[in-house]
Design a protein around this motif. Structure first.
Motif, PDB file in Angstrom:
ATOM      1  N   ARG A  56      15.744   6.134  12.083  1.00 21.09           N
ATOM      2  CA  ARG A  56      14.407   6.732  12.096  1.00 21.09           C
ATOM      3  C   ARG A  56      13.860   6.937  10.686  1.00 21.09           C
ATOM      4  N   LEU A  57      14.752   7.028   9.679  1.00 18.78           N
ATOM      5  CA  LEU A  57      14.275   7.163   8.297  1.00 18.78           C
ATOM      6  C   LEU A  57      13.527   5.917   7.831  1.00 18.78           C
ATOM      7  N   LEU A  58      13.753   4.773   8.495  1.00 16.20           N
ATOM      8  CA  LEU A  58      13.122   3.515   8.116  1.00 16.20           C
ATOM      9  C   LEU A  58      11.872   3.201   8.934  1.00 16.20           C
ATOM     10  N   ALA A  59      11.447   4.131   9.783  1.00 18.07           N
ATOM     11  CA  ALA A  59      10.275   3.897  10.642  1.00 18.07           C
ATOM     12  C   ALA A  59       9.016   3.677   9.800  1.00 18.07           C
ATOM     13  N   VAL A  60       8.119   2.832  10.283  1.00 14.12           N
ATOM     14  CA  VAL A  60       6.863   2.586   9.574  1.00 14.12           C
ATOM     15  C   VAL A  60       5.660   3.140  10.329  1.00 14.12           C
ATOM     16  N   SER A  61       5.834   3.514  11.571  1.00 15.55           N
ATOM     17  CA  SER A  61       4.711   4.122  12.307  1.00 15.55           C
ATOM     18  C   SER A  61       5.216   5.138  13.295  1.00 15.55           C
ATOM     19  N   ARG A 105       0.856  -1.182   0.000  1.00 15.21           N
ATOM     20  CA  ARG A 105       0.000   0.000   0.000  1.00 15.21           C
ATOM     21  C   ARG A 105       0.892   1.231   0.000  1.00 15.21           C
ATOM     22  N   VAL A 106       0.356   2.331  -0.521  1.00 17.78           N
ATOM     23  CA  VAL A 106       1.079   3.590  -0.577  1.00 17.78           C
ATOM     24  C   VAL A 106       0.536   4.501   0.512  1.00 17.78           C
ATOM     25  N   SER A 107       1.432   5.145   1.238  1.00 14.29           N
ATOM     26  CA  SER A 107       1.046   6.100   2.264  1.00 14.29           C
ATOM     27  C   SER A 107       1.799   7.397   2.050  1.00 14.29           C
ATOM     28  N   PHE A 108       1.093   8.513   2.071  1.00 14.58           N
ATOM     29  CA  PHE A 108       1.732   9.823   1.975  1.00 14.58           C
ATOM     30  C   PHE A 108       1.849  10.472   3.354  1.00 14.58           C
ATOM     31  N   ASN A 109       1.642   9.693   4.406  1.00 16.91           N
ATOM     32  CA  ASN A 109       1.830  10.162   5.779  1.00 16.91           C
ATOM     33  C   ASN A 109       3.176   9.657   6.274  1.00 16.91           C
ATOM     34  N   LEU A 110       4.123  10.553   6.440  1.00 17.01           N
ATOM     35  CA  LEU A 110       5.425  10.152   6.960  1.00 17.01           C
ATOM     36  C   LEU A 110       5.334   9.989   8.475  1.00 17.01           C
ATOM     37  N   PRO A 111       5.934   8.934   9.019  1.00 14.46           N
ATOM     38  CA  PRO A 111       5.968   8.793  10.475  1.00 14.46           C
ATOM     39  C   PRO A 111       6.697   9.987  11.099  1.00 14.46           C
ATOM     40  N   SER A 112       6.300  10.378  12.295  1.00 17.27           N
ATOM     41  CA  SER A 112       6.927  11.519  12.967  1.00 17.27           C
ATOM     42  C   SER A 112       8.419  11.282  13.196  1.00 17.27           C
ATOM     43  N   ALA A 113       8.836  10.027  13.319  1.00 18.51           N
ATOM     44  CA  ALA A 113      10.260   9.724  13.513  1.00 18.51           C
ATOM     45  C   ALA A 113      11.090  10.167  12.306  1.00 18.51           C
ATOM     46  N   VAL A 114      10.529  10.077  11.114  1.00 19.69           N
ATOM     47  CA  VAL A 114      11.246  10.495   9.901  1.00 19.69           C
ATOM     48  C   VAL A 114      11.495  12.003   9.943  1.00 19.69           C
ATOM     49  N   THR A 115      10.451  12.755  10.253  1.00 15.55           N
ATOM     50  CA  THR A 115      10.583  14.210  10.347  1.00 15.55           C
ATOM     51  C   THR A 115      11.554  14.584  11.463  1.00 15.55           C
ATOM     52  N   ALA A 116      11.484  13.863  12.585  1.00 15.17           N
ATOM     53  CA  ALA A 116      12.397  14.126  13.706  1.00 15.17           C
ATOM     54  C   ALA A 116      13.854  13.890  13.295  1.00 15.17           C
ATOM     55  N   ALA A 117      14.112  12.849  12.523  1.00 15.24           N
ATOM     56  CA  ALA A 117      15.478  12.573  12.051  1.00 15.24           C
ATOM     57  C   ALA A 117      16.000  13.718  11.190  1.00 15.24           C
ATOM     58  N   LEU A 118      15.153  14.188  10.266  1.00 15.77           N
ATOM     59  CA  LEU A 118      15.558  15.303   9.399  1.00 15.77           C
ATOM     60  C   LEU A 118      15.851  16.548  10.217  1.00 15.77           C
ATOM     61  N   ARG A 119      14.971  16.855  11.152  1.00 14.44           N
ATOM     62  CA  ARG A 119      15.143  18.083  11.943  1.00 14.44           C
ATOM     63  C   ARG A 119      16.328  17.978  12.894  1.00 14.44           C
ATOM     64  N   ALA A 120      16.638  16.780  13.383  1.00 18.78           N
ATOM     65  CA  ALA A 120      17.776  16.599  14.283  1.00 18.78           C
ATOM     66  C   ALA A 120      19.104  16.725  13.538  1.00 18.78           C
ATOM     67  N   ARG A 121      19.152  16.182  12.329  1.00 19.49           N
ATOM     68  CA  ARG A 121      20.412  16.172  11.564  1.00 19.49           C
ATOM     69  C   ARG A 121      20.612  17.451  10.750  1.00 19.49           C
ATOM     70  N   LEU A 122      19.513  18.011  10.228  1.00 16.11           N
ATOM     71  CA  LEU A 122      19.574  19.222   9.414  1.00 16.11           C
ATOM     72  C   LEU A 122      18.667  20.256  10.063  1.00 16.11           C
ATOM     73  N   HIS A 123      19.197  21.013  10.967  1.00 23.70           N
ATOM     74  CA  HIS A 123      18.414  21.968  11.763  1.00 23.70           C
ATOM     75  C   HIS A 123      17.654  22.929  10.863  1.00 23.70           C
ATOM     76  N   GLY A 124      16.385  23.090  11.160  1.00 20.67           N
ATOM     77  CA  GLY A 124      15.551  23.997  10.389  1.00 20.67           C
ATOM     78  C   GLY A 124      14.849  23.339   9.219  1.00 20.67           C
ATOM     79  N   ALA A 125      14.895  22.017   9.127  1.00 21.79           N
ATOM     80  CA  ALA A 125      14.216  21.332   8.020  1.00 21.79           C
ATOM     81  C   ALA A 125      12.723  21.639   8.076  1.00 21.79           C
ATOM     82  N   ASP A 126      12.195  22.109   6.971  1.00 21.40           N
ATOM     83  CA  ASP A 126      10.759  22.363   6.880  1.00 21.40           C
ATOM     84  C   ASP A 126      10.289  21.923   5.506  1.00 21.40           C
ATOM     85  N   GLN A 127       9.037  22.127   5.232  1.00 15.71           N
ATOM     86  CA  GLN A 127       8.469  21.691   3.957  1.00 15.71           C
ATOM     87  C   GLN A 127       8.868  20.251   3.665  1.00 15.71           C
TER      88      GLN A 127
END
Length: 190
Positions: free
Chosen positions: A185-190, A72-94
């Motif tokens: 965290r980039l590999l999180a599914v939920s 199945r396809v999901s366009f909802n990214l788990p919050s862990a994915v967004t957290a990984a981006l923001r932790a490694r690249l400060h200010g990640a948005d959009q």
């Protein structure tokens, strides 16, 4: 965001399905790929058979599932994915993305596409099944005022490709991009 059953087409044996996130008017943008992706909503998700993603402001997810109707396809990214981006690249948005998940009692990640903006930087992440001979790699390409940092990590049978591009003065170091590619965290599914 919720996707209605009618928003995703069934995978036909022998073909690849691309789920595409488009502008709310239903038409892809002709703007350069470096522009920010559209804001996702339930009424602008479509799916169509295709051999490759189109190079527009669309977010395209290739559904390459080992068994028909097993994903199945999901366009909802788990919050862990967004957290990984923001932790490694400060200010990640959009941050936008989509995932192909193998169905089951415990869904597993088959592939994922993520795009994000960090100030003037563009971040693209592609996660897909790793080739048998896939090895971690890294490259930095300087082109005057612009720099591209590309890193591939391999984890749990998946290749994680991270490309960060933008002004040379704002580009993160290779170690930062490598840490992002290895972040579980980039590999999180939920």
């Amino acid at each position: 965001m919720r996707i209605s059953a009618g928003a995703i087409l069934a995978v036909v044996a022998g073909s690849t399905l691309i789920a595409v996130l488009q502008h709310s008017d239903g038409h892809p943008s002709s703007a350069p790929a470096s522009s920010a992706p559209p804001t996702p909503s339930a009424d602008n998700v479509i799916a169509r058979p295709s051999a490759a993603p189109r190079r527009t402001r669309e977010l395209s997810i290739a559904v390459d599932c080992p068994v028909v109707d097993a994903c199945r396809v999901s366009f909802n990214l788990p919050s862990a994915v967004t957290a990984a981006l923001r932790a490694r690249l400060h200010g990640a948005d959009q941050v936008f993305g989509g995932s192909v998940l193998v169905r089951g009692a415990h869904p597993t990640l088959r592939s994922r596409q993520i795009t994000a903006r960090v100030g003037g930087l563009s971040v693209r992440i592609r996660i897909e099944p790793a080739a048998d001979d896939e090895r971690p790699s890294a490259a930095v390409t300087n082109g005057g005022d612009a720099t591209i940092v590309s890193v591939t990590g391999v984890s749990n049978g998946l290749a994680v490709h991270v490309v960060v591009s933008g002004p040379s003065s704002a580009i993160p170091g290779l170690s930062t991009v490598d840490a992002l590619a290895r972040d579980p965290r980039l590999l999180a599914v939920s």
